[in-house]
Design an enzyme around this catalytic site. Sequence first.
Site, PDB file in Angstrom:
ATOM      1  N   ALA A  31      39.039  27.640  30.604  1.00 45.39           N
ATOM      2  CA  ALA A  31      38.792  29.077  30.601  1.00 45.39           C
ATOM      3  C   ALA A  31      38.318  29.454  29.212  1.00 45.39           C
ATOM      4  O   ALA A  31      38.397  28.675  28.267  1.00 45.39           O
ATOM      5  CB  ALA A  31      40.045  29.861  30.983  1.00 45.39           C
ATOM      6  N   GLU A  52      38.151  32.858  26.347  1.00 43.21           N
ATOM      7  CA  GLU A  52      38.797  34.123  26.012  1.00 43.21           C
ATOM      8  C   GLU A  52      37.842  35.223  25.576  1.00 43.21           C
ATOM      9  O   GLU A  52      38.244  36.138  24.848  1.00 43.21           O
ATOM     10  CB  GLU A  52      39.822  33.888  24.891  1.00 43.21           C
ATOM     11  CG  GLU A  52      39.215  33.606  23.507  1.00 43.21           C
ATOM     12  CD  GLU A  52      39.005  32.146  23.197  1.00 43.21           C
ATOM     13  OE1 GLU A  52      38.868  31.797  22.016  1.00 43.21           O
ATOM     14  OE2 GLU A  52      38.984  31.344  24.152  1.00 43.21           O
ATOM     15  N   HIS A 104      47.431  32.060  28.021  1.00 42.52           N
ATOM     16  CA  HIS A 104      46.751  31.536  26.841  1.00 42.52           C
ATOM     17  C   HIS A 104      45.515  32.366  26.513  1.00 42.52           C
ATOM     18  O   HIS A 104      45.327  32.802  25.368  1.00 42.52           O
ATOM     19  CB  HIS A 104      46.367  30.075  27.076  1.00 42.52           C
ATOM     20  CG  HIS A 104      45.646  29.442  25.932  1.00 42.52           C
ATOM     21  ND1 HIS A 104      46.288  28.718  24.959  1.00 42.52           N
ATOM     22  CD2 HIS A 104      44.322  29.419  25.597  1.00 42.52           C
ATOM     23  CE1 HIS A 104      45.408  28.284  24.086  1.00 42.52           C
ATOM     24  NE2 HIS A 104      44.204  28.695  24.455  1.00 42.52           N
ATOM     25  N   GLU A 105      44.677  32.594  27.511  1.00 46.13           N
ATOM     26  CA  GLU A 105      43.436  33.328  27.247  1.00 46.13           C
ATOM     27  C   GLU A 105      43.726  34.788  26.903  1.00 46.13           C
ATOM     28  O   GLU A 105      43.043  35.374  26.052  1.00 46.13           O
ATOM     29  CB  GLU A 105      42.493  33.227  28.444  1.00 46.13           C
ATOM     30  CG  GLU A 105      42.160  31.801  28.884  1.00 46.13           C
ATOM     31  CD  GLU A 105      41.662  30.907  27.762  1.00 46.13           C
ATOM     32  OE1 GLU A 105      41.071  31.416  26.784  1.00 46.13           O
ATOM     33  OE2 GLU A 105      41.879  29.678  27.842  1.00 46.13           O
ATOM     34  N   HIS A 165      44.858  35.138  23.315  1.00 44.20           N
ATOM     35  CA  HIS A 165      43.750  35.011  22.367  1.00 44.20           C
ATOM     36  C   HIS A 165      43.202  36.374  21.933  1.00 44.20           C
ATOM     37  O   HIS A 165      42.523  36.456  20.907  1.00 44.20           O
ATOM     38  CB  HIS A 165      42.607  34.217  23.002  1.00 44.20           C
ATOM     39  CG  HIS A 165      42.617  32.763  22.650  1.00 44.20           C
ATOM     40  ND1 HIS A 165      42.785  32.274  21.375  1.00 44.20           N
ATOM     41  CD2 HIS A 165      42.435  31.660  23.426  1.00 44.20           C
ATOM     42  CE1 HIS A 165      42.724  30.962  21.379  1.00 44.20           C
ATOM     43  NE2 HIS A 165      42.518  30.550  22.607  1.00 44.20           N
ATOM     44  N   GLU A 207      43.568  28.096  18.286  1.00 45.36           N
ATOM     45  CA  GLU A 207      44.011  27.316  19.444  1.00 45.36           C
ATOM     46  C   GLU A 207      45.445  26.822  19.303  1.00 45.36           C
ATOM     47  O   GLU A 207      46.244  26.910  20.238  1.00 45.36           O
ATOM     48  CB  GLU A 207      43.057  26.150  19.704  1.00 45.36           C
ATOM     49  CG  GLU A 207      41.640  26.577  20.079  1.00 45.36           C
ATOM     50  CD  GLU A 207      41.583  27.436  21.336  1.00 45.36           C
ATOM     51  OE1 GLU A 207      42.593  27.536  22.062  1.00 45.36           O
ATOM     52  OE2 GLU A 207      40.514  28.030  21.589  1.00 45.36           O
TER      53      GLU A 207
END
Length: 879
Positions: free
Chosen positions: A268, A270, A303-304, A307, A326
Site C-alpha cells: 500500500a 500512504e 500503517h498507512e 504515515h 518506515e
Amino acid sequence: MRTSQPRTIYLSEYRVPAFLVDHVDLRFELFENGARVHSTLTVRRNPEYPGVAEHLELDGDSLKLESVSLDGIELGADRYQDQGDKLVVQAVPDKFGLNVVTWIEPQNNTRLEGLYKSSGMFCTQCEAEGFRCITFFPDRPDVMARFRTRVEADREKYPVLLSNGNDVDRGELADGRHFVTWEDPFPKPCYLFALVAGDLVLKQDTFTTCSGRDIDLRIYVEARNAAKCDHAMDSLKRSMRWDEEVYGREYDLDIFMIVAVDDFNMGAMENKGLNIFNSSCVLASPETAADTAFQRIEAIVAHEYFHNWSGNRVTCRDWFQLSLKEGFTVFRDAGFSADMGSPTVKRIEDATLMRTAQFAEDAGPMSHPVRPSSYMEISNFYTLTIYEKGAEVVRMIHTLLGPELFRKGSDLYFERHDGQAVTTDDFVKAMEDASGRDLGQFRLWYEQAGTPLLTVRDDFDSEAGIYRLTIEQAIPDSPGQTSKNPQHIPFALGLLGSDGTDLPLRLFADENDAPSERVLELTAARHEFEFHGLSERPVPSLVRGFSAPVRVDYPWTREQLIFLMNHDGDGFNRWDAGQRLAVDVIQALIRGDEEGVDERLVEAYRSLLSDPSLDQALVAKMLQLPSEAYLVELADSADAQAIHGARTRVLDCLAQALRGELLECYRRNGDDGSYQLTPEAIAARSLRNTALSWLLHIGDREACGLAQTQYQDAGNMTDRMGALRALVNSCFVTEREAALNDFYQCWQDDPQVVEQWFSVQAASLQAGTLNHIRELLAHPAFDWKNPNKVRSVIGVFAGQNLAQFHQADGSGYIFLAEQVCRLDDSNPQIAARLVSPLTRWRKFAEPYGGKMKQALASVRDKEGLSKDVFEIVHKSLKE
C-alpha cells in the site's frame, strides 16, 4: 551482459536542492491511447544552496516532451535540453513559473511506476522515484510543494476522478468528458502525489475526531468487491482513534480515501489523503479471507494511516533516511496491533520475521545499516532492515526512555519538524531533548550493519549467594564495514527460582525492593553483573520480550529450556524456549548425534496440548515447529535436504506419539458456526488447523475424513483453507486433487482467493513440484503482469518450499533465474525482489551453493539487465 555499471549514490554527497518549488498546478488529460500532463511549477532559488546554479535541472523518465514555457513564454530548443532522464532549462531567473507539457502512455506501463492502468483504471505509484515518469520535476523528498490537480477523462468510463487533498471544483466538458479539481493544503514531496480514475463504487463512513471535526471516510473498489470493505473501514476508524489516544495525532484533512488496486508492486502507499492499496491488503470477508489476512489488513491500514504524521507531515530529507518514516511507522502499527489483539503473539510474530528473514539479510551480500550510506537503485532498499529492524531500533528507544518520555519525545519531534523533510538524527535528537538522555552511542544502530551476537556466561557462588552474569557483544563484519564498535543494547532480564517464580534482581547486597525484571544497558564490549541474596542457582530468562534484535549464545540445557517453557512469566521467552528446544533436537538429528527424537520434546508438546488452562493464543504459536528457513539461517553451511528431513522426522514423531491429544485438541476447538475475530477465536482456529495438518502429515485416514468434512462445511476461509492446506500436504492424492479442483471452481472469479489457491500449491512439498509450478504458470488464471499472481507462485515456491526449490540438480535455481530474467524486462522491481533466494548461495553446502551461484551468474549475464537487478546480483557475486 551489461558493460556499464549503474552509478552509486552516496549519503556523503547530499546537497540541499538548488531550487525550491512552492506550488504545483497539474492538469491531466486522460485518454485510451495515453495521457497529456500539463505541469505548472512556481519555482525559486533556495537561499540555503551554496553558490549559484545557473540552470534548472528536472528529473524525467520515459517522457515525451511537447513544450516548455517560462513565465508564459514558450522556450525555443536553444533554451532547454531534453536529455531523456533530465530536462535542463538554461539561464533561469531567481523566481519564475515553468510550464511543461508531456505525453505518457499509462496503458503500456508494465513497471507499475508513475501513472499506469490496472484493470481499466488509471492509478499512480510515485514512491520512490515514480513522479518523474509523469512529468519533469525535481524528484527528491526534500522538495516540498502544495499541489492542485485537475483530472479530465471520459465520464462513462471514468466516473470517479481522485487526487490528494480536498475536492474543490468539478464540471462537465465537451465530448462526454468531465473534470474534478483537488487541492492539498499541505506541502508534500512529489512521491506522495496520487491520482486515480476509474469506474468504482464507494463505501462511505464518518469519523469524529477528538476536537469534534467530522471526517468523510471513503473506500473505493470495483463493484464486485463492494461487500469486502467493512473490515478495512473498521480498521481505519480504530487506527484514527488509537493514534489520537496514544500519540495525540489528529487527522488534518476533511476527507480520507482508500482505493483498492489489483496490480500494485507494494502492499500500500500512504499518499496524502488518498491511500492506494494492493487489493489483497484491503479486501476481506470471512468467506474469502483467512484470519491472517484480516490481521494483515488491519495492520497495513493502520500503517498507512499513521504515515499521515510519521512520513507525510514530517517526511524524510533523502532516501537514505527512509527508516525515519518506515521504521517509526512500523513501530507504531506494531503497538496498535498488539493493543487490538494479543501483545505476546504479536511480539512472537515480529521476532520470528526478524530472526528468520532480517537476520539473514544482515548476514547476506545486501547487508546495510538502517540508514544506508550508498545505493544504486533506491527500490532495492525497501527492505526488512529499513522497516522491521528500523522499528526495533525505535522500540529500543522506547524501552530505554519508558512510555512517558518516549511520548514526550514524539510530541516534540512532530511539533519541531511539522512540514519539514528531516533525518534520523533529528528524530533521535528530539528524543534526547525531551528525555535528557544521551543517545550518542545508540546512534550506531542506524550506522552499523549486522546483527550483534551476545555471548552470555554465568556462574553461581553458593556460599556468597551471588549469581554472576558475563555478557560480551560482537558484531560480525559486513560488506564495507569491519571492526565495529559496541552498541547500546537494552537487555531485559529475569531470573527464575526452582519453583518457577521470578527472583528479585539485587545489583547491590543492601538493595531493598529490587525488581524481578531489569533492563540492563550494555554499552561496552564486555559487562559483568552480580546479583546478590540468592539461595540457589537461578535459571536465566534472557532478552525478555525480544528487547533487542540480537542473537544470544548461552549454553542452555534441555532441562532448563523445558523449565522455561513451563514457568517463564514472560510469554515471549516461554515460546522462545520451546523453539530453542525443538531446534536443539532437530540439529542433533542433522548432525547424527542422536538416533531418535528426544522423548522430552514429545512430553513438552503433550503438556501444551493437554492443558486448556494455558493461554491458547500462546499455545497455538508454541505448537509451530521452527521453520525450515529459520533452521537454514542457524546453520553454518546449510544442507537443505538434511534440514528438511530432520524437521520432518520430528514432526512425524510428534504427530504419531500425540495422535490422541491432537484429535482431542481438534474436537475441543471445533467451529460453533459464528465467525469472530477475537484473539481467543483466532487461537482456536489456529490450534484446530494445526492439529489437522499434523494428523494429515502422517497419513491418518480418520483425519482425512475430518479434513474433507471441514472443507465442505466450513463457514469461513480460515477453516476452509486450513482443511485444503492439510489435504494438499498429505499423501491422499485423490482427495487432494478433488479439493483443489472444487476450490478453484468455486472461487475462480475472485482474484484474491485464486492467489491463495496458487500459494497453497506452490508451498506444498507434495503438490509444489517444479513440473507443477510450470503448469501453474501456464494456468489461465495466472497473469504475468499482476505482481500478486507472480508472488503467489514463483515467490512462494522459491521462498517457502525449501525441499522442492533446493533440489541437488539445481533445477529449481535455473527455473527461478529464468523467471527473474523474464520479469526484468517488464517489471524490474518485482524481478529484484524475486532474485533474493539465489543471493544466499554462500549460506548453503555443496552442491546447492555452487549451483545457486551459477544460476545467479546467468542472471548477471542477461543483456540489458535493469539497475534494480544489477545491483543485487553484482553485490551477491562479489568476492
